[in-house]
Design an enzyme around this catalytic site. Structure first.
Site, PDB file in Angstrom:
ATOM      1  N   GLY A 230      62.555  14.098   5.234  1.00 21.78           N
ATOM      2  CA  GLY A 230      62.715  13.493   6.546  1.00 21.78           C
ATOM      3  C   GLY A 230      64.177  13.247   6.869  1.00 21.78           C
ATOM      4  O   GLY A 230      65.086  13.614   6.113  1.00 21.78           O
ATOM      5  N   ALA A 231      64.417  12.606   8.007  1.00 20.51           N
ATOM      6  CA  ALA A 231      65.775  12.301   8.423  1.00 20.51           C
ATOM      7  C   ALA A 231      66.444  11.362   7.426  1.00 20.51           C
ATOM      8  O   ALA A 231      65.858  10.373   6.988  1.00 20.51           O
ATOM      9  CB  ALA A 231      65.748  11.655   9.810  1.00 20.51           C
ATOM     10  N   ARG A 232      67.693  11.698   7.054  1.00 23.17           N
ATOM     11  CA  ARG A 232      68.488  10.876   6.125  1.00 23.17           C
ATOM     12  C   ARG A 232      67.782  10.654   4.784  1.00 23.17           C
ATOM     13  O   ARG A 232      68.014   9.651   4.105  1.00 23.17           O
ATOM     14  CB  ARG A 232      68.829   9.513   6.738  1.00 23.17           C
ATOM     15  CG  ARG A 232      69.658   9.581   8.004  1.00 23.17           C
ATOM     16  CD  ARG A 232      70.967  10.272   7.751  1.00 23.17           C
ATOM     17  NE  ARG A 232      71.881  10.142   8.883  1.00 23.17           N
ATOM     18  CZ  ARG A 232      72.899  10.953   9.115  1.00 23.17           C
ATOM     19  NH1 ARG A 232      73.099  11.985   8.309  1.00 23.17           N
ATOM     20  NH2 ARG A 232      73.693  10.770  10.144  1.00 23.17           N
ATOM     21  N   SER A 233      66.952  11.598   4.401  1.00 21.83           N
ATOM     22  CA  SER A 233      66.251  11.480   3.123  1.00 21.83           C
ATOM     23  C   SER A 233      67.122  11.901   1.948  1.00 21.83           C
ATOM     24  O   SER A 233      66.814  11.593   0.795  1.00 21.83           O
ATOM     25  CB  SER A 233      64.981  12.342   3.140  1.00 21.83           C
ATOM     26  OG  SER A 233      65.312  13.714   3.317  1.00 21.83           O
ATOM     27  N   THR A 254      72.723  26.452  11.094  1.00 21.81           N
ATOM     28  CA  THR A 254      71.906  26.981  12.190  1.00 21.81           C
ATOM     29  C   THR A 254      71.965  26.110  13.440  1.00 21.81           C
ATOM     30  O   THR A 254      71.331  26.428  14.433  1.00 21.81           O
ATOM     31  CB  THR A 254      70.438  27.101  11.749  1.00 21.81           C
ATOM     32  OG1 THR A 254      69.957  25.801  11.382  1.00 21.81           O
ATOM     33  CG2 THR A 254      70.293  28.051  10.577  1.00 21.81           C
ATOM     34  N   HIS A 271      79.352  16.921   6.756  1.00 18.89           N
ATOM     35  CA  HIS A 271      78.784  17.967   5.900  1.00 18.89           C
ATOM     36  C   HIS A 271      79.889  18.829   5.302  1.00 18.89           C
ATOM     37  O   HIS A 271      79.864  19.147   4.104  1.00 18.89           O
ATOM     38  CB  HIS A 271      77.832  18.847   6.717  1.00 18.89           C
ATOM     39  CG  HIS A 271      76.433  18.310   6.791  1.00 18.89           C
ATOM     40  ND1 HIS A 271      75.371  18.927   6.179  1.00 18.89           N
ATOM     41  CD2 HIS A 271      75.929  17.219   7.406  1.00 18.89           C
ATOM     42  CE1 HIS A 271      74.269  18.235   6.414  1.00 18.89           C
ATOM     43  NE2 HIS A 271      74.580  17.199   7.166  1.00 18.89           N
ATOM     44  N   ARG A 272      80.857  19.220   6.127  1.00 20.02           N
ATOM     45  CA  ARG A 272      81.940  20.081   5.643  1.00 20.02           C
ATOM     46  C   ARG A 272      82.755  19.403   4.543  1.00 20.02           C
ATOM     47  O   ARG A 272      83.134  20.029   3.556  1.00 20.02           O
ATOM     48  CB  ARG A 272      82.866  20.450   6.802  1.00 20.02           C
ATOM     49  CG  ARG A 272      82.295  21.486   7.765  1.00 20.02           C
ATOM     50  CD  ARG A 272      83.325  21.802   8.845  1.00 20.02           C
ATOM     51  NE  ARG A 272      82.831  22.754   9.811  1.00 20.02           N
ATOM     52  CZ  ARG A 272      82.936  24.080   9.678  1.00 20.02           C
ATOM     53  NH1 ARG A 272      83.509  24.572   8.607  1.00 20.02           N
ATOM     54  NH2 ARG A 272      82.472  24.898  10.604  1.00 20.02           N
ATOM     55  N   ARG A 274      81.992  17.267   2.271  1.00 15.16           N
ATOM     56  CA  ARG A 274      81.418  17.107   0.938  1.00 15.16           C
ATOM     57  C   ARG A 274      81.103  18.443   0.260  1.00 15.16           C
ATOM     58  O   ARG A 274      80.694  18.457  -0.899  1.00 15.16           O
ATOM     59  CB  ARG A 274      80.164  16.242   1.009  1.00 15.16           C
ATOM     60  CG  ARG A 274      78.970  16.881   1.687  1.00 15.16           C
ATOM     61  CD  ARG A 274      77.741  15.981   1.586  1.00 15.16           C
ATOM     62  NE  ARG A 274      76.584  16.608   2.159  1.00 15.16           N
ATOM     63  CZ  ARG A 274      75.862  16.096   3.144  1.00 15.16           C
ATOM     64  NH1 ARG A 274      76.206  14.942   3.679  1.00 15.16           N
ATOM     65  NH2 ARG A 274      74.791  16.733   3.598  1.00 15.16           N
ATOM     66  N   ARG A 275      81.320  19.568   0.955  1.00 15.20           N
ATOM     67  CA  ARG A 275      81.094  20.868   0.336  1.00 15.20           C
ATOM     68  C   ARG A 275      82.297  21.268  -0.507  1.00 15.20           C
ATOM     69  O   ARG A 275      83.437  20.943  -0.164  1.00 15.20           O
ATOM     70  CB  ARG A 275      80.877  21.949   1.400  1.00 15.20           C
ATOM     71  CG  ARG A 275      79.644  21.778   2.232  1.00 15.20           C
ATOM     72  CD  ARG A 275      79.599  22.843   3.322  1.00 15.20           C
ATOM     73  NE  ARG A 275      78.940  22.339   4.513  1.00 15.20           N
ATOM     74  CZ  ARG A 275      79.131  22.806   5.737  1.00 15.20           C
ATOM     75  NH1 ARG A 275      79.989  23.787   5.937  1.00 15.20           N
ATOM     76  NH2 ARG A 275      78.488  22.287   6.759  1.00 15.20           N
TER      77      ARG A 275
END
Length: 400
Positions: A230-233, A254, A271-272, A274-275
Site C-alpha cells: 500500500g501507500a508508504r508501506s 513510469t 527516490h533519486r 536514495r538510489r
C-alpha cells in the site's frame, strides 16, 4: 583452502552490550554473533577480537599454528589482549603483498573508508577476499581485477561493495558471498536470510568452516520479482534494496515528470537521492521493448502508474469507449506486458500497489481501475519467481 569464521558479527558483537532494540533482544542462540574474525588454514588470522582463542576452541581449532595476525580496521574500545603464542597483530599497507612460509599470499586492498581489505591466495590457488566493516574496495578496474572464489563482506551495511566487485568481474555467479560484520540493522533468522538471498549472499553461524571453492550453497537470485504494498508501506525501498548489490541497474520510472507539480517533484527527488549513483533512470511506460532487450537489471516503479497511462490511452474512463473497444485494447496491452515478462532474460524487480481489501470506490471509474489493477497484479505475479507483500515496512513472501 579452509576458512573458519570464529565470529560473524559487527565489531561490538550481536547483540550489542546494553542495547535495548528489538533485534538485539531476539539475537539469541544461533542468532548471537561475536565480532568477526577469520582463521585461514589454521595459519593466518584476520582480525583479533575478544575471546578469539575460546571461539577457535569451540569450533574445534587451535591458534597454535597461527603465523600471522592481520587487522582490517581500527579497534574501538579497550585494547584486546593478544593470546599467548600469537604473533603481534599488524596491518599491511595498501597494495603491498605479504608471502607466508605456508604458501599463502596476502595482498592489502585499498578501501573507500577506514580499514584494509585482504585478498588471500592459498597454496592451492583458491582466492578469498575479506573486507572490513563499512568498507568497499576503491579503485577497482576490469584490467587488474582478480576473481574470487569466496568473498567475506559487510553485505548488509555496504551492498555497493558487492556491486563494485560484480562490475569488474571479481565476484561472479559461482562466487560464494558470505555476509560478516552483521549488526542489528536487520532482524536475524528468516528476514536476514531473505535479504541476503536477494543479493546472492548468505550468512552462516559462528564457528562455521568453509571450503573455498565449494559453490553448492550459493543462493540463486530470483530473476523476476513483484513487490506489492500500500501507500508508504516501504514497497519501493524493498524493491531498491533487492538490487543495490548489483551494478548498472536501470530504474524505469513510469510516472513521468508532471511538470508544475512541486509535491510530485519532491517525491521523485527523494527516490533519486536514495538510489546508488551507478544506477541509470529512464522515464517511460513503454516496458515491452526494455523487457525484450538484453541488459542490466530493471527496476520498474510502478505498475499502477503504467496501468493509469494505458487506461488513459484506451479511453477506459469513458463507458462508451470502454465498451466500444477500450476493454479489449487494455486486455491486449496487459497480455503483451506479461508475455514479455515471461520471455525476458533480464533480472526484473517490479513494484505495484495492492488495492481493494474490501473498500469499494464510490465511482464507476474508480471501481474499474481497482479491478484492472487487481487483474494486472495477478497476471504479472503469475510470471514471477518471487512475489512479496510489504506492510508497515515488513516484507512477507507470497511466492518463492
Amino acid at each position: 583452502m579452509e576458512v573458519t569464521l570464529l565470529g560473524t558479527g559487527a565489531p561490538a558483537g550481536l547483540p550489542r552490550p546494553d542495547c535495548p532494540c528489538a533485534v538485539c533482544a531476539t539475537a539469541l542462540g544461533p542468532g548471537a554473533r561475536a565480532a568477526t574474525a577469520v582463521l585461514v588454514d589454521g595459519t593466518l588470522l584476520l582480525d583479533l577480537t575478544p575471546g578469539v582463542a575460546f571461539a577457535a576452541a569451540r569450533a574445534g581449532h587451535s591458534l597454535a599454528g597461527v603465523r600471522q595476525v592481520l587487522l582490517s580496521h581500527p579497534h574501538d574500545g579497550p585494547a584486546v589482549e593478544v593470546p599467548a603464542g600469537l604473533p603481534q597483530p599488524g596491518r599491511v599497507p595498501d597494495g603491498r603483498e605479504l608471502a607466508l612460509l605456508t604458501g599463502h599470499r596476502v595482498r592489502a586492498v585499498a578501501m573507500d573508508a577506514g580499514g584494509t581489505g585482504y585478498a588471500v591466495t592459498g597454496p592451492d590457488g583458491q582466492r578469498l577476499l575479506y573486507l572490513p566493516p563499512g568498507g568497499a574496495p576503491a579503485g577497482l578496474d576490469e584490467a587488474t581485477a582478480e576473481s574470487y572464489h569466496l568473498v567475506l563482506a559487510d553485505v548488509v551495511g555496504r551492498p555497493d561493495a558487492l556491486a563494485r566487485l560484480r562490475a569488474v568481474g571479481s565476484a561472479g555467479p559461482t562466487t560464494d558471498v558470505v555476509a560478516v560484520h552483521l549488526d542489528h540493522d536487520v532482524p536475524p533468522g528468516a528476514e536476514l536470510r531473505r535479504r541476503l538471498a536477494a543479493a546472492g549472499a548468505r550468512a552462516v553461524p559462528d564457528g562455521t568452516t568453509l571450503a573455498v571453492g565449494a559453490y553448492e550453497d550459493v543462493p540463486d537470485v530470483p530473476r523476476r520479482t513483484l513487490v506489492l504494498g500500500g501507500a508508504r508501506s516501504g514497497k519501493s525501498v524493498e524493491a531498491e534494496r533487492r538490487l543495490e548489490s548489483f551494478p548498472d541497474v536501470l530504474y524505469v520510472a513510469t510516472g513521468g515528470t508532471r511538470g508544475g507539480d512541486c509535491e510530485w517533484a519532491q517525491r521523485v527527488a527523494a527516490h533519486r537521492e536514495r538510489r546508488p549513483g551507478s544506477w541509470r533512470t529512464t522515464e517511460t511506460t513503454d516496458l515491452v521493448p526494455l523487457l525484450e532487450e538484453d541488459g542490466p537489471p530493471l527496476l520498474i516503479d510502478c505498475l499502477s502508474l503504467w496501468l493509469t497511462d494505458v487506461m488513459d490511452v484506451v479511453g477506459a474512463w469513458d463507458d462508451a469507449e470502454w465498451a466500444g473497444g477500450g476493454e479489449k485494447s487494455l486486455r491486449e496491452r496487459v497480455r503483451e506486458l506479461t508475455s514479455a515478462v515471461r520471455r525476458t532474460r533480464r533480472t526484473v524487480v517490479a513494484v505495484s500497489n495492492e488495492v481493494g481489501s474490501g473498500i469499494v470506490p464510490a465511482t464507476a471509474s474508480g471501481r474499474r481501475y481497482r479491478d484492472e489493477l487487481g487483474r494486472l497484479n495477478a497476471a504479472f505475479a503469475a510470471e514471477c519467481e518471487q512475489v512479496l507483500l510489504v506492510v508497515a515496512g515488513q516484507a512477507s513472501v507470497l511466492r518463492g
